[in-house]
Design an enzyme around this catalytic site. Sequence first.
Site, mmCIF file in Angstrom:
data_model
loop_
_atom_site.group_PDB
_atom_site.id
_atom_site.type_symbol
_atom_site.label_atom_id
_atom_site.label_comp_id
_atom_site.label_asym_id
_atom_site.label_seq_id
_atom_site.Cartn_x
_atom_site.Cartn_y
_atom_site.Cartn_z
ATOM 1 N N HIS A 134 0.798 -1.223 0.000
ATOM 2 C CA HIS A 134 0.000 0.000 0.000
ATOM 3 C C HIS A 134 0.827 1.268 0.000
ATOM 4 O O HIS A 134 0.292 2.359 -0.170
ATOM 5 C CB HIS A 134 -1.003 0.004 1.154
ATOM 6 C CG HIS A 134 -0.379 0.139 2.510
ATOM 7 N ND1 HIS A 134 0.040 -0.934 3.236
ATOM 8 C CD2 HIS A 134 -0.094 1.227 3.243
ATOM 9 C CE1 HIS A 134 0.548 -0.515 4.373
ATOM 10 N NE2 HIS A 134 0.485 0.802 4.403
ATOM 11 N N THR A 135 2.137 1.159 0.194
ATOM 12 C CA THR A 135 2.961 2.359 0.104
ATOM 13 C C THR A 135 3.699 2.424 -1.221
ATOM 14 O O THR A 135 4.615 3.199 -1.396
ATOM 15 C CB THR A 135 3.995 2.394 1.233
ATOM 16 O OG1 THR A 135 4.790 1.216 1.118
ATOM 17 C CG2 THR A 135 3.361 2.478 2.583
ATOM 18 N N GLN A 136 3.303 1.566 -2.150
ATOM 19 C CA GLN A 136 4.047 1.461 -3.400
ATOM 20 C C GLN A 136 3.505 2.372 -4.498
ATOM 21 O O GLN A 136 3.974 2.343 -5.613
ATOM 22 C CB GLN A 136 4.035 0.021 -3.901
ATOM 23 C CG GLN A 136 4.576 -0.964 -2.898
ATOM 24 C CD GLN A 136 6.065 -0.819 -2.708
ATOM 25 O OE1 GLN A 136 6.811 -0.793 -3.660
ATOM 26 N NE2 GLN A 136 6.503 -0.699 -1.475
#
Lengths: 260, 260
Positions: free
Chosen positions: A32-34
């Site tokens: 999800h931080t990509q």
Amino acid sequence: MNHFPEAWGRPRDDVYGPYNPSYLQTTGPKTHTQSPAVTGTSVVAVKFNGGVAIAADNLASYGSLARFTDVKRLRKFGNSAVVGFSGDVSDMQYIDRLLESIDIRENYSTHGNTLNAKNLHTYLSKVLYKRRSEFNPLWNHILVAGFDEDKKPFLSSADLLGTTFSAPHLATGFGAHLAVPILRRLFPDEKPAEAVSRDEAVAALRECLKVLWYRDARSLDKYSIAVISEAGIEIEEDQQIEAQSWAFAEAIKGYGAQVN
Amino acid sequence: MTTLTGQPSSEAIGYSFSKATSAPIREHSFYPYTDNGGSTLGITGSDFAILAGDTRSVAGYNINSRYAPKVFKIGGDDETGEGAHILLSVVGFAADGQALKERLDAVVKMYKYQHGKPMSVMACAQRLSTIFYQKRFFPYYVHAILAGLDEDGKGALYSYDPVGSYEREQCRAAGSAASLIMPFLDNQVNFKNQYIPGSGEGHALEPKKPEPLPRNTVEQLVRDAFTSAVERHIEVGDGLQMMVITKGGIEEIYYPLKKD
């Protein structure tokens, strides 16, 4: 008493219904931080004789949705540096908290030194490089404007990979394509930053934001502009793009009022 | 839905546990590298070494900056590099290059503080290889060239690949235009495919023996190599930064290149 510890704290299926985990990725890397979620578009900046001017619009987009229209993407640090953020807005807010805590610590310290824009840029580029090396990037491209240790105007960039570079005029995002050519034409290498007046620099930035508003679909006509000079930081946060002319549209088929 | 054991299935209270899904595993979409282009070149002589690089920084088809140096002084006494006796050039991913330069600089300084003598170029070369290899599975994505003077006062040049393989050479080109410059160097520095006229019958000619070249010849070769590379490679241009190391110290020469 439930004697099965693995069930403690879990919602009961007979009360809440069974949980459907099918869309969740339970194995593999965290993702999800990509990619960025809420984003800001271009920041543009230019050096002039005795300071730096920097500008960005007030929009935070959620994909193609113009989600937040009053977001300040220029952040003051101390009284002689401004950071302009493009990219993920939540990461911007995280970095802003980092800067806030550093500023407080520096102001309470007894050594009496103050961090200048160059120090700030070194710090931010190392934070960004560390995070990219952990495969957990802060999804921002930032411009840092202010002064270096010799009190000379300073303008430099750092991106989510930790890449840094400096130039008399810089722009992030779409501005790298649209604004930089305008700035390079207005202020060519033969005309050094010392030959650029403050008014010329500010007018150039306003012109660049107007061009971006014409052609960057993720931009807004409300913007902020900051001028950092020896007198301090003057930041105007509710500017409006004015004197647009869509007269050219009449001549373009499909743009104007003509049908065929 | 999983039922806890030991209860009749009709009275069992169900709880939901995470379980593997059949959804395909999403991989990291974040790529931690970029190519900032540019080229570097090093040539040694009998009592000097020259390390040169263009000053353009690119991202795709964009020019980030027209002045972003790729050649650095290592182990100097202050941030200007005064007192340094080793040169390093890095080309490839600029953020890794910056990090690598700062690490090697710290190592060379610490060596001096701990041993009370400057680090030899040979020792520094081995240490740089180790620094590269320590990141064998997440490499510094740069091609480095290290230059200095050896124990006999002769020019020393070491070239590296991104995982630490290294070799001492007379000349080396690295970066995006390496394939354009290196054959020119083979011919003009190591005299490859050059024969002494009339030294044998038919094709059995005697090859011309390579010998160290004088400094002005080498400087001219470097300029020629870069002006030619600028014509044929879009990522090379703007400026040529040349560092010449002799027993008298390090001299820096800047030479403008085409900006197109």
